[in-house]
Design an enzyme around this catalytic site. Sequence first.
Site, short mmCIF file in Angstrom:
data_model
loop_
_atom_site.label_atom_id
_atom_site.label_comp_id
_atom_site.label_asym_id
_atom_site.label_seq_id
_atom_site.Cartn_x
_atom_site.Cartn_y
_atom_site.Cartn_z
N ASP A 62 0.82 -1.21 0.00
CA ASP A 62 0.00 0.00 0.00
C ASP A 62 0.85 1.26 0.00
OD1 ASP A 62 0.95 -0.40 2.57
OD2 ASP A 62 -1.00 -0.77 3.45
N ASN A 128 -7.87 -2.70 14.21
CA ASN A 128 -9.24 -3.08 13.84
C ASN A 128 -9.27 -4.29 12.90
OD1 ASN A 128 -8.36 -2.02 11.45
ND2 ASN A 128 -9.80 -0.31 11.37
N HIS A 130 -7.42 -4.70 10.15
CA HIS A 130 -7.15 -4.46 8.73
C HIS A 130 -5.81 -5.08 8.31
CE1 HIS A 130 -5.17 -0.40 9.83
NE2 HIS A 130 -4.24 -1.00 9.14
N GLU A 135 -9.80 -2.01 5.13
CA GLU A 135 -10.47 -1.70 6.39
C GLU A 135 -11.68 -2.62 6.59
OE1 GLU A 135 -9.11 0.16 8.49
OE2 GLU A 135 -8.53 2.13 7.74
C1 GLP Z 1 -0.87 0.39 8.60
C2 GLP Z 1 -0.43 -0.39 7.34
C3 GLP Z 1 -0.54 -1.88 7.55
C4 GLP Z 1 0.06 -2.23 8.88
C5 GLP Z 1 -0.79 -1.66 9.99
C6 GLP Z 1 -0.20 -1.86 11.36
O1 GLP Z 1 -2.06 1.04 8.48
N1 GLP Z 1 -1.15 -0.04 6.16
O2 GLP Z 1 0.13 -2.54 6.48
O3 GLP Z 1 0.11 -3.62 9.04
O4 GLP Z 1 -1.08 -0.31 9.78
O5 GLP Z 1 0.81 -0.92 11.62
P1 GLP Z 1 1.87 -1.10 12.75
O6 GLP Z 1 2.74 -2.21 12.34
O7 GLP Z 1 2.62 0.21 12.78
O8 GLP Z 1 1.14 -1.37 14.00
#
Ligand code: GLP
Length: 235
Positions: A62, A128, A130, A135
Site C-alpha cells: 500500500d 481493527n 485491517h 479496512e
Molecule cells: C498500517 C499499514 C498496515 C500495517 C498496519 C499496522 O495502516 N497499512 O500494512 O500492518 O497499519 O501498523 P503497525 O505495524 O505500525 O502497527
Amino acid sequence: MNIIVVKDSIAGGKKASELFCDACASGAKVFGLATGSTPVTTYQYLVKSKIDFSNCISVNLDEYVGLKPTDEQSYRYYMEKNLFEFKPFKKSYLPEGSAVDPEEEVKRYDQVITANPIDLQLLGIGRNGHIGFNEPGSSFDLTTHKVALTPSTIEANARFFENEKDVPKYAYSMGIGSIMKSKSIILEAFGENKAVAVAKMIEGPVTEECPASVLQRHANVTVIVDEAAAAKLKK
Ligand code: GLP
C-alpha cells in the site's frame, strides 16, 4: 494457520527473517512487503543477513494517496530507509501516491501484481483487523483500490506524522483478493494493542468485519505473535 509465539518483536523479526531466507533458498523470487512499525525488526535482521534480493522482485501492499516517494512519511521512503538501500531488489514496486489519475494507478498496480505472482507475502495487522489498508467491511474479492482510511487507522498512524491532521485520508491498497493469491503468507503482530485483532483473526468467524480473518481460508499462513499479542487467544 501455523502460529508461532515468540517473546518479543526482536525474536519475531528474527524468526520472520529466517523464513524469508528459507523461502529465498527454495527459489522464491517475488516478495510482498509491508510497512508500519511491526516489520521493522524483520527488515533489520534481513539487512544483517546474507540474503541477496538482487534477482528478486518486491511488491508492497500500500501507499498513502498524495505523498511523493521523497516524502518521509511515504511508504516508498520507509522501504528505502529500512530495506532497499541495504538490500536492493531487481525491481521494487509500490503504488505511486502522487499518481495524477487514481483509476489508472489502480489498474497499473493490478497489472504489476498479475505479472509478478507473490511467493511470500509479509503482513502486519491493524488494531481493527485491517491488512494492507483493507479496512473492516472491505470485500474479500477486491483487487487494488483507493480506500478512505477509518478514523481509528488515521489515529493509530498519526504517531508517524507531526499532526494528526497531516495523516492522509486516502490510500492505495492491494486488495484482499490479491493478497489471498500469494503462495505463502507471514503475518506478524506484536504488543498488547494487537491482542483483540489477533484473537478475532485466528479464533473468530471469517467475516469482512475483521479483514484478517480471511486468512483462515488460506492454505499456507504463518502467524508470528509475541506473548502480549497472543494474550487473548483461548487455545
Ligand atoms: C498500517 C499499514 C498496515 C500495517 C498496519 C499496522 O495502516 N497499512 O500494512 O500492518 O497499519 O501498523 P503497525 O505495524 O505500525 O502497527
